[in-house]
Design a protein around this motif. Structure first.
Motif, PDB file in Angstrom:
ATOM      1  N   GLY A 153     -54.896  76.950  48.955  1.00 23.98           N
ATOM      2  CA  GLY A 153     -53.520  76.944  48.480  1.00 23.98           C
ATOM      3  C   GLY A 153     -53.451  76.657  46.994  1.00 23.98           C
ATOM      4  N   VAL A 154     -52.293  76.908  46.420  1.00 22.74           N
ATOM      5  CA  VAL A 154     -52.072  76.677  44.990  1.00 22.74           C
ATOM      6  C   VAL A 154     -51.025  75.582  44.834  1.00 22.74           C
ATOM      7  N   THR A 155     -51.351  74.559  44.053  1.00 26.51           N
ATOM      8  CA  THR A 155     -50.433  73.450  43.842  1.00 26.51           C
ATOM      9  C   THR A 155     -50.263  73.171  42.357  1.00 26.51           C
ATOM     10  N   PHE A 156     -49.384  72.234  42.058  1.00 27.45           N
ATOM     11  CA  PHE A 156     -49.181  71.717  40.707  1.00 27.45           C
ATOM     12  C   PHE A 156     -49.266  70.209  40.847  1.00 27.45           C
ATOM     13  N   ASP A 157     -50.245  69.596  40.207  1.00 28.85           N
ATOM     14  CA  ASP A 157     -50.598  68.197  40.439  1.00 28.85           C
ATOM     15  C   ASP A 157     -49.384  67.310  40.745  1.00 28.85           C
ATOM     16  N   ALA A 158     -49.435  66.659  41.893  1.00 32.50           N
ATOM     17  CA  ALA A 158     -48.288  65.879  42.377  1.00 32.50           C
ATOM     18  C   ALA A 158     -48.533  64.382  42.348  1.00 32.50           C
ATOM     19  N   THR A 159     -49.502  63.942  41.555  1.00 30.60           N
ATOM     20  CA  THR A 159     -49.796  62.505  41.504  1.00 30.60           C
ATOM     21  C   THR A 159     -48.887  61.755  40.545  1.00 30.60           C
ATOM     22  N   VAL A 160     -48.132  62.510  39.733  1.00 28.48           N
ATOM     23  CA  VAL A 160     -47.200  61.875  38.801  1.00 28.48           C
ATOM     24  C   VAL A 160     -45.831  62.533  38.932  1.00 28.48           C
ATOM     25  N   ALA A 161     -44.828  61.924  38.314  1.00 29.46           N
ATOM     26  CA  ALA A 161     -43.475  62.483  38.317  1.00 29.46           C
ATOM     27  C   ALA A 161     -43.276  63.278  37.029  1.00 29.46           C
ATOM     28  N   TRP A 162     -43.335  64.595  37.135  1.00 36.72           N
ATOM     29  CA  TRP A 162     -43.204  65.451  35.960  1.00 36.72           C
ATOM     30  C   TRP A 162     -41.737  65.588  35.553  1.00 36.72           C
ATOM     31  N   PRO A 163     -41.471  65.725  34.255  1.00 45.31           N
ATOM     32  CA  PRO A 163     -40.086  65.972  33.823  1.00 45.31           C
ATOM     33  C   PRO A 163     -39.551  67.259  34.430  1.00 45.31           C
TER      34      PRO A 163
END
Length: 254
Positions: free
Chosen positions: A141-151
């Motif tokens: 799968g393709v993700t966008f790093d979810a370990t932080v709260a992005w603006p």
């Protein structure tokens, strides 16, 4: 035939235009010897035109991952093109405008984002099980790093966190059946999907200073290479992992 994916049959979801990560994953998979089938939803004529730009013709199967009837019939429709699967690429994400307003986000919008972007990894994978078994295979799968709260990312960030957790549980339950499940975490890319994300430019512009190895907002190739590597037999005992192909930006402090 030589290549990392020689003789493998791979289903790729999420192809829309040439800028899509999924398109480049399909292209590279073909160049590495795989037989590729695509899925699409909604804009099928556009997807078919994009598929024609691949090195080899690839059939397009209609699939709405939120429609149980589509999922129930997926294996049979895929059998019209392949006799089994060795790999599945999940590159599907969507959030309504309301999902990008965290405090104001309504459940109707949030649930849509989670359903399409996270739960669909499970529903797609289980729909493909009749073709993945008994040989087993690789789901990427393709993700966008979810370990932080992005603006600006808001409930889509929550959906990506759910996607990452879903991948780990799939890895747990399907590992004994010979099926690996991993994710590739890419950096921001200027694509059709990015246009629907409010504040994308603010996030993307910061990536150049965050990524120590550099990052090109117009180049999906690093993500595609990560996907193909995980589809291959190079990582036979790697599952439940997230491979970051974002120039290292995820590890940098604020």
């Amino acid at each position: 035939m030589s290549g990392l994916l020689a003789g493998k049959r791979v289903l790729v979801t999420g192809v829309l235009t040439e800028a899509s990560i999924a398109f480049h994953a399909a292209r590279l998979a073909q160049l590495e010897g795989a037989e590729v089938v695509l899925t699409g939803f909604g804009r099928l004529s556009l997807i078919e035109r994009t598929a024609a730009l691949l090195p080899k013709p690839a059939p397009v199967v209609e699939l709405d991952v939120t429609d149980p009837a589509h999922l129930d019939g997926l294996a049979d429709r895929l059998r019209e093109h392949v006799d089994g699967l060795d790999g599945v690429v999940h590159s599907i994400a969507y959030g309504p405008p309301g999902a990008f307003e965290f405090l104001a986000g309504e459940w109707e919008d949030v649930s849509t984002a989670v359903h399409v972007s996270a739960y669909s990894l499970k529903s797609l994978t289980t729909a493909c099980l009749p073709l993945l078994e008994p040989r087993g295979g690789s789901v990427v799968g393709v993700t966008f790093d979810a370990t932080v709260a992005w603006p600006k990312y808001d409930w889509m960030g929550v959906a990506k966190a759910a996607l990452e957790s879903t991948s780990r549980y799939l890895a747990r339950d399907l590992g004994p059946r010979g099926i690996r499940c991993n994710l590739v975490a890419a950096g921001p890319l200027r694509s059709m999907a990015a246009k629907s994300i409010p504040g994308f430019s603010e996030l993307a512009d910061d990536w150049h200073t965050r990524a120590p190895a550099g990052w090109d907002l117009t180049d999906p190739d690093p993500a595609a290479r990560g996907i193909v590597a995980l589809l291959s037999d190079l990582f036979p005992r790697t599952t439940g992992e997230i491979v970051h192909v974002d120039g290292g930006a995820h590890m940098m402090g604020a």
